[in-house]
Design a protein around this motif. Structure first.
Motif, PDB file in Angstrom:
ATOM      1  N   GLY B  76       8.836 -50.940   1.403  1.00 38.35           N
ATOM      2  CA  GLY B  76      10.154 -50.599   2.362  1.00 38.35           C
ATOM      3  C   GLY B  76       9.312 -50.345   3.740  1.00 38.35           C
ATOM      4  O   GLY B  76       8.132 -50.142   4.170  1.00 38.35           O
ATOM      5  N   LYS B  78      10.232 -48.907   7.367  1.00 37.34           N
ATOM      6  CA  LYS B  78      10.959 -48.087   8.199  1.00 37.34           C
ATOM      7  C   LYS B  78      12.022 -48.992   9.118  1.00 37.34           C
ATOM      8  O   LYS B  78      11.383 -49.770   9.985  1.00 37.34           O
ATOM      9  CB  LYS B  78      10.244 -47.038   8.857  1.00 37.34           C
ATOM     10  CG  LYS B  78      10.769 -46.088   9.580  1.00 37.34           C
ATOM     11  CD  LYS B  78      10.128 -45.156  10.110  1.00 37.34           C
ATOM     12  CE  LYS B  78      10.942 -43.839  10.904  1.00 37.34           C
ATOM     13  NZ  LYS B  78       9.925 -42.792  11.351  1.00 37.34           N
ATOM     14  N   THR B 117       8.741 -57.522   1.456  1.00 36.54           N
ATOM     15  CA  THR B 117       9.637 -56.447   2.159  1.00 36.54           C
ATOM     16  C   THR B 117      11.040 -56.264   1.631  1.00 36.54           C
ATOM     17  O   THR B 117      11.831 -57.491   1.500  1.00 36.54           O
ATOM     18  CB  THR B 117       9.759 -56.435   3.554  1.00 36.54           C
ATOM     19  OG1 THR B 117       8.448 -56.741   4.217  1.00 36.54           O
ATOM     20  CG2 THR B 117      10.403 -55.452   4.107  1.00 36.54           C
ATOM     21  N   LYS B 120      14.847 -52.550   4.870  1.00 35.98           N
ATOM     22  CA  LYS B 120      14.594 -51.522   5.814  1.00 35.98           C
ATOM     23  C   LYS B 120      14.989 -49.992   5.775  1.00 35.98           C
ATOM     24  O   LYS B 120      16.272 -49.824   5.273  1.00 35.98           O
ATOM     25  CB  LYS B 120      15.477 -51.923   7.185  1.00 35.98           C
ATOM     26  CG  LYS B 120      15.253 -53.418   7.279  1.00 35.98           C
ATOM     27  CD  LYS B 120      13.799 -53.713   8.148  1.00 35.98           C
ATOM     28  CE  LYS B 120      13.396 -52.914   9.243  1.00 35.98           C
ATOM     29  NZ  LYS B 120      14.247 -53.870  10.477  1.00 35.98           N
ATOM     30  N   THR B 121      14.308 -49.217   5.618  1.00 30.81           N
ATOM     31  CA  THR B 121      14.403 -47.807   5.065  1.00 30.81           C
ATOM     32  C   THR B 121      15.103 -46.965   6.257  1.00 30.81           C
ATOM     33  O   THR B 121      15.048 -47.120   7.437  1.00 30.81           O
ATOM     34  CB  THR B 121      13.309 -47.072   4.466  1.00 30.81           C
ATOM     35  OG1 THR B 121      12.249 -47.190   5.543  1.00 30.81           O
ATOM     36  CG2 THR B 121      12.625 -47.795   3.415  1.00 30.81           C
ATOM     37  N   SER B 159      10.721 -40.119   8.558  1.00 32.62           N
ATOM     38  CA  SER B 159      10.585 -41.417   7.869  1.00 32.62           C
ATOM     39  C   SER B 159      11.119 -40.957   6.422  1.00 32.62           C
ATOM     40  O   SER B 159      10.476 -41.111   5.197  1.00 32.62           O
ATOM     41  CB  SER B 159       9.262 -41.835   7.572  1.00 32.62           C
ATOM     42  OG  SER B 159       8.570 -41.863   8.905  1.00 32.62           O
ATOM     43  N   SER B 162      11.717 -44.019   3.612  1.00 42.63           N
ATOM     44  CA  SER B 162      10.539 -44.394   3.270  1.00 42.63           C
ATOM     45  C   SER B 162      10.033 -43.297   2.248  1.00 42.63           C
ATOM     46  O   SER B 162       9.629 -44.106   1.143  1.00 42.63           O
ATOM     47  CB  SER B 162       9.316 -44.532   4.420  1.00 42.63           C
ATOM     48  OG  SER B 162       9.980 -45.573   5.261  1.00 42.63           O
ATOM     49  N   ALA B 174       5.670 -47.651   1.720  1.00 41.60           N
ATOM     50  CA  ALA B 174       6.380 -47.787   2.696  1.00 41.60           C
ATOM     51  C   ALA B 174       5.709 -47.587   3.798  1.00 41.60           C
ATOM     52  O   ALA B 174       4.749 -46.871   4.112  1.00 41.60           O
ATOM     53  CB  ALA B 174       7.957 -47.147   2.660  1.00 41.60           C
ATOM     54  N   THR B 175       6.136 -48.458   5.183  1.00 42.64           N
ATOM     55  CA  THR B 175       5.820 -47.965   6.253  1.00 42.64           C
ATOM     56  C   THR B 175       6.401 -46.681   6.760  1.00 42.64           C
ATOM     57  O   THR B 175       7.805 -46.369   6.681  1.00 42.64           O
ATOM     58  CB  THR B 175       5.856 -48.926   7.484  1.00 42.64           C
ATOM     59  OG1 THR B 175       7.351 -49.493   7.309  1.00 42.64           O
ATOM     60  CG2 THR B 175       5.490 -50.317   7.042  1.00 42.64           C
ATOM     61  N   GLY B 176       5.577 -45.837   7.875  1.00 40.42           N
ATOM     62  CA  GLY B 176       6.366 -44.710   8.434  1.00 40.42           C
ATOM     63  C   GLY B 176       6.096 -44.685   9.837  1.00 40.42           C
ATOM     64  O   GLY B 176       5.092 -45.579  10.161  1.00 40.42           O
TER      65      GLY B 176
END
Lengths: 95, 493
Positions: B76, B78, B117, B120-121, B159, B162, B174-176
């Motif tokens: 995911g 962010k 990907t 978008k979270t 976040s 995410s 996921a990115t944060g």
């Protein structure tokens, strides 16, 4: 520090945020509470302490003074709410 | 074999390499989970078609033997990272319809490493919040609930989408982004691992800016090893970010030796305030014991300016935010309000009045006030000086220890709506994470135990600048000792 409605109205104008009159008193209370909370910093002795401007102890880099990008008018304007003939537009500003 | 959605990055990498399953199968399993759990509201935008295309490309790369570190791993992103051609909202009304014509460096790096990907979270609006309740797209629900209680809990923030996606098995990772705790606190609230790297480790280029001297991107994963792998794929010098650090990216995974004998762990007295939640205290004591048992030396340290970190943060961050958010003017992108507008100022005010939510408005106004004529010295300059003292505290502490162990958050997750009315109570969620941010240091949250209600609790490890390796090494040992294998009820057995 306690903020009154007039001060909040003025800050809101500086920030260019429209705040309905009815919301001013509540907002003034919230902002005053936050300022009250941060005012405990007054207890800290900061005589001779340098303000931190960079958290990593590194100097900003230099680069060649050369064009590295450009020529992307379409991309730049792609998200504009109202682009006309290669320009951003705004409401009429001259009375 | 366990379910595909239960795999870690490490396990997925192994299975993909061995050919046990394809990246397409792995991705499809996560797309199905994402669709089945829409009730969590973890994603603002789903991109399943793109994900499958990326998965197919990963399958080709894996077959040809030149797969990147994240090849075929569904993640995911962010919704604070600009993604070329995909709606990017920062969870704000004011960015309505904004489709970036460029890609953030971190998301580009992950793509290069082969990551898939999923979408978008969700997050707190402009990453301002600690419960993911300030999102224009609605609150995110924590996959965890109290035992025997059906009330929705917050996932933490900012976040939160995410964190919920990773904990709820919608994404492997996921990115944060973390400005004052926005990776670590939601990681703790959802029983996952979250790492805020050293300021400068990951490029900020293309991340919607909140407070530029604090913002830092990092991985949110289910294991410490996964965090090490993903950080390696995200990090690196970037000339497009003037504060990006030109330092080599080490092999973070290689740092996980499992041996922390000879390491010294500092325990700061100031993180034990009167009235500290007894369960938080107990988990902390447990963590100390685990590290002692593993052969580390534990020493008491002092970070005397700790209590001033939050007030410092609530000057510095809003001041920077008020400046950064000046760009949302209704002229170049996003929302424009024209109804009843009589002048340019009028358009700015109406657009920003309608476009910003209440928490963002609050912070922009505080920041504007703190930077305004006559108050700059009293607020902003003072806060910058106290920030220096906070950073010096850590520097001194690291003369006697290698890593610092603290709780991540002062409580476990709380119910949706419980703290939303009182900004300062909400701000206190970040009391243990904000000092690290102000000092620019790496901080890792590792899930350690459940509280009496069955909600996860995490501990934070703080390291020296650019020493994520020690933080990950100690975190890996603590993770193994804790043996946290609990899953949220929503995931099933």
């Amino acid at each position: 520090m306690s903020l009154d409605n007039t001060t909040v109205r003025n800050i809101a104008f500086l920030a260019r945020i429209d705040v309905p009159e009815a919301e001013l008193p509540g907002l003034a209370d919230e902002l005053s509470a936050i300022l009250g909370f941060v005012e405990q910093l007054g207890e800290v002795d900061t005589k001779g302490v340098e303000p931190m401007t960079s958290v990593t102890e590194m100097a900003l880099r230099w680069r060649e003074d050369a064009i590295t990008d450009g020529g992307q008018q379409d991309k730049v304007l792609a998200n504009a709410p109202d682009a006309v003939e290669g320009y951003f537009t705004v409401p009429k500003v001259v009375e | 074999m366990s379910k595909l959605t239960d795999l870690t990055i490490t396990q997925a990498r192994e299975g993909l390499t061995k050919g046990d399953f394809t990246a397409r199968e792995l991705t499809q399993a996560h797309i199905d989970a994402m669709e089945a759990h829409r009730g969590l509201n973890a994603f603002i935008t789903e991109t399943p078609d793109r994900a499958l295309e990326q998965a197919d490309a990963a399958d080709v790369a894996i077959k040809s033997g030149d797969a990147g570190a994240m090849a075929g791993v569904p993640i995911g992103m962010k919704d604070l990272f600009c993604t070329e051609g995909v709606l990017t909202t920062a969870a704000s009304h004011i960015l309505d319809g904004f489709t970036p014509p460029y890609e953030s460096t971190v998301s580009a790096n992950l793509k290069k490493a082969g990551a898939v990907t999923l979408g978008k979270t969700n997050l707190d609006e402009f990453a301002m919040g600690s419960s993911n309740e300030t999102s224009y797209y609605g609150p995110v629900k924590n996959p965890w609930k109290k035992q025997g209680d059906d009330a929705d809990m917050v996932p933490g923030g900012s976040s939160g989408g995410s964190a919920a996606a990773v904990a709820g098995r919608l994404a492997i990772a996921a990115t944060g982004t973390d400005t004052g705790g926005s990776i670590r606190q939601p990681a703790a609230f959802t029983g996952i691992v979250g790492l805020k790297p050293t300021y400068g480790r990951c490029s900020r280029y293309g991340i919607v800016a909140f407070a530029s001297s604090l913002d830092q991107a990092g991985p949110m994963t289910r294991t410490v090893r996964d965090a090490a792998i993903m950080l390696g794929a995200m990090a690196g010098f970037d000339p497009k970010d003037s504060t990006s650090a030109n330092v080599p990216v080490p092999d973070f995974e290689a740092a996980l030796t499992g041996d922390i004998r000879g390491k010294t762990v500092g325990i700061p007295a100031e993180y034990r305030p009167d009235g500290l939640n007894a369960e938080v205290q107990a988990v902390w004591d447990k963590g100390v014991q685990m590290l002692k048992d593993a052969g580390a030396t534990v020493v008491d340290i002092s970070l005397p300016h700790t209590k001033y970190a939050l007030p410092t943060y609530y000057i510095v961050a809003p001041a920077e935010a008020s400046s950064n958010l000046a760009r949302y003017d209704g002229v170049r992108f996003g929302l424009r309000v024209t109804d009843g507008v009589r002048s340019l100022d009028d358009m700015y005010m109406k657009t920003r009045g309608e476009g910003f939510g209440k928490e963002v408005r609050r912070r922009v106004l505080i920041g504007t006030y703190a930077l305004s004529a006559g108050y700059y010295d009293a607020y902003y300059l003072k806060a910058q000086k106290v920030r220096t003292l906070i950073a010096q505290d850590f520097k001194k502490a690291f003369e006697t220890c290698d890593v610092i162990l603290t709780p991540t958050a002062p409580s476990a997750a709380f119910p949706v709506g419980a703290e939303v009315d009182d900004p300062i109570t909400m701000y206190l969620n970040d009391v243990f994470t904000v000092p690290t941010s102000l000092a620019g240091l790496p901080g890792l949250s590792v899930p350690v135990d459940l509280d009496k209600d069955g909600l996860p609790m995490g501990l934070q490890l703080i390291g020296r600048p650019f020493d994520e390796e020690t933080v990950l090494q100690v975190g890996d040992v603590m993770e193994k000792a804790a043996g946290f294998t609990h899953k949220p009820a929503s995931v099933g057995a």
